[in-house]
Design a protein around this motif. Structure first.
Motif, PDB file in Angstrom:
ATOM      1  N   ARG A 112       1.740   3.902   9.762  1.00  0.00           N
ATOM      2  CA  ARG A 112       2.541   2.822   9.188  1.00  0.00           C
ATOM      3  C   ARG A 112       3.733   2.463  10.085  1.00  0.00           C
ATOM      4  NH1 ARG A 112       0.280  -0.248   5.130  1.00  0.00           N
ATOM      5  NH2 ARG A 112       2.184  -1.329   5.688  1.00  0.00           N
ATOM      6  N   PHE A 171      -3.832  -0.740  10.017  1.00  0.00           N
ATOM      7  CA  PHE A 171      -3.855  -0.806   8.559  1.00  0.00           C
ATOM      8  C   PHE A 171      -5.122  -0.153   8.013  1.00  0.00           C
ATOM      9  CE2 PHE A 171      -5.148  -2.984   4.640  1.00  0.00           C
ATOM     10  CZ  PHE A 171      -4.071  -2.647   3.827  1.00  0.00           C
ATOM     11  N   ALA A 200       0.811  -1.228   0.000  1.00  0.00           N
ATOM     12  CA  ALA A 200       0.000   0.000   0.000  1.00  0.00           C
ATOM     13  C   ALA A 200       0.848   1.283   0.000  1.00  0.00           C
ATOM     14  CB  ALA A 200      -0.969  -0.001   1.178  1.00  0.00           C
ATOM     15  N   TYR A 215      -0.469   9.275   7.940  1.00  0.00           N
ATOM     16  CA  TYR A 215      -0.267   7.986   7.279  1.00  0.00           C
ATOM     17  C   TYR A 215       1.074   7.382   7.694  1.00  0.00           C
ATOM     18  CZ  TYR A 215       0.096   4.396   3.711  1.00  0.00           C
ATOM     19  OH  TYR A 215       0.236   3.187   3.074  1.00  0.00           O
ATOM     20  N   LEU A 250      -5.134   7.123   3.363  1.00  0.00           N
ATOM     21  CA  LEU A 250      -4.690   7.016   1.974  1.00  0.00           C
ATOM     22  C   LEU A 250      -5.843   7.304   1.005  1.00  0.00           C
ATOM     23  CD1 LEU A 250      -2.395   6.408   0.024  1.00  0.00           C
ATOM     24  CD2 LEU A 250      -2.879   3.975   0.312  1.00  0.00           C
ATOM     25  N   ILE A 251      -7.012   6.803   1.325  1.00  0.00           N
ATOM     26  CA  ILE A 251      -8.192   7.073   0.493  1.00  0.00           C
ATOM     27  C   ILE A 251      -8.465   8.575   0.447  1.00  0.00           C
ATOM     28  CG2 ILE A 251     -10.718   6.816   0.393  1.00  0.00           C
ATOM     29  CD1 ILE A 251     -10.235   3.900   1.459  1.00  0.00           C
ATOM     30  N   SER A 253      -4.846   3.607   8.344  1.00  0.00           N
ATOM     31  CA  SER A 253      -3.917   4.153   7.354  1.00  0.00           C
ATOM     32  C   SER A 253      -4.532   4.103   5.959  1.00  0.00           C
ATOM     33  CB  SER A 253      -2.568   3.429   7.399  1.00  0.00           C
ATOM     34  OG  SER A 253      -2.657   2.112   6.896  1.00  0.00           O
ATOM     35  N   SER A 254      -5.323   3.082   5.689  1.00  0.00           N
ATOM     36  CA  SER A 254      -5.993   2.985   4.387  1.00  0.00           C
ATOM     37  C   SER A 254      -7.022   4.094   4.212  1.00  0.00           C
ATOM     38  CB  SER A 254      -6.656   1.617   4.226  1.00  0.00           C
ATOM     39  OG  SER A 254      -5.671   0.601   4.182  1.00  0.00           O
TER      40      SER A 254
END
Length: 145
Positions: free
Chosen positions: A103, A123, A71, A99, A130-131, A126-127
């Motif tokens: 991580r 996770f 990712a 982010y 990221l989105i 963090s996703s």
């Protein structure tokens, strides 16, 4: 330079990946030596796996190093897009630092205690960050902002 603040968290995550690389080999090489593993022999055996012969605590670092190539590659791409279009400051830079923090914490959890549900929550968070970065980039690139 306008929009370039986001490059700092990008470089920070790259540096963290190298910390994990160092930690992986600092634990893996001695463990392989203690287990008297012949790396060349392992390449000739399709059934061979370091996961089968090394202690899990050693492999956790290697697994995390591999995860830092998944990712986060999208993170690097979206960060570069935001920097190129001059949108890498302010909220986007803050999201990028969040982010990176998530991580790094994910890495520390996986490399030490390896609690799967804790890792999953980190996770997932963090996703979501990221989105948000991807949505911001898409809005700017497609003129929707």
């Amino acid at each position: 330079m306008i929009g370039m603040a986001i490059l700092q968290p990008l470089v920070a995550l790259m540096a963290w990946m190298m910390v994990m690389w160092l930690w992986m080999y600092a634990t893996r090489i001695p463990a392989m030596s203690r287990a008297k593993i012949d790396p060349d022999a392992m390449t000739r055996d399709p059934e061979a796996s370091l996961d089968r012969v090394l202690p899990p605590q050693v492999q956790w670092k290697a697994h995390n190093y591999n995860h830092l190539h998944e990712a986060p590659t999208v993170f690097y791409a979206v960060g570069l897009v935001l920097a190129i279009i001059g949108q890498g400051d302010g909220m986007n830079a803050l999201l990028a630092w969040i982010y990176v923090g998530l991580r790094v914490i994910h890495s520390l959890v996986q490399a030490t205690a390896n609690k799967v549900m804790v890792r999953f929550v980190l996770f997932a968070l963090s996703s979501l960050v990221l989105i948000a970065l991807i949505v911001h980039a898409a809005m700017a690139v497609f003129g929707l902002s």
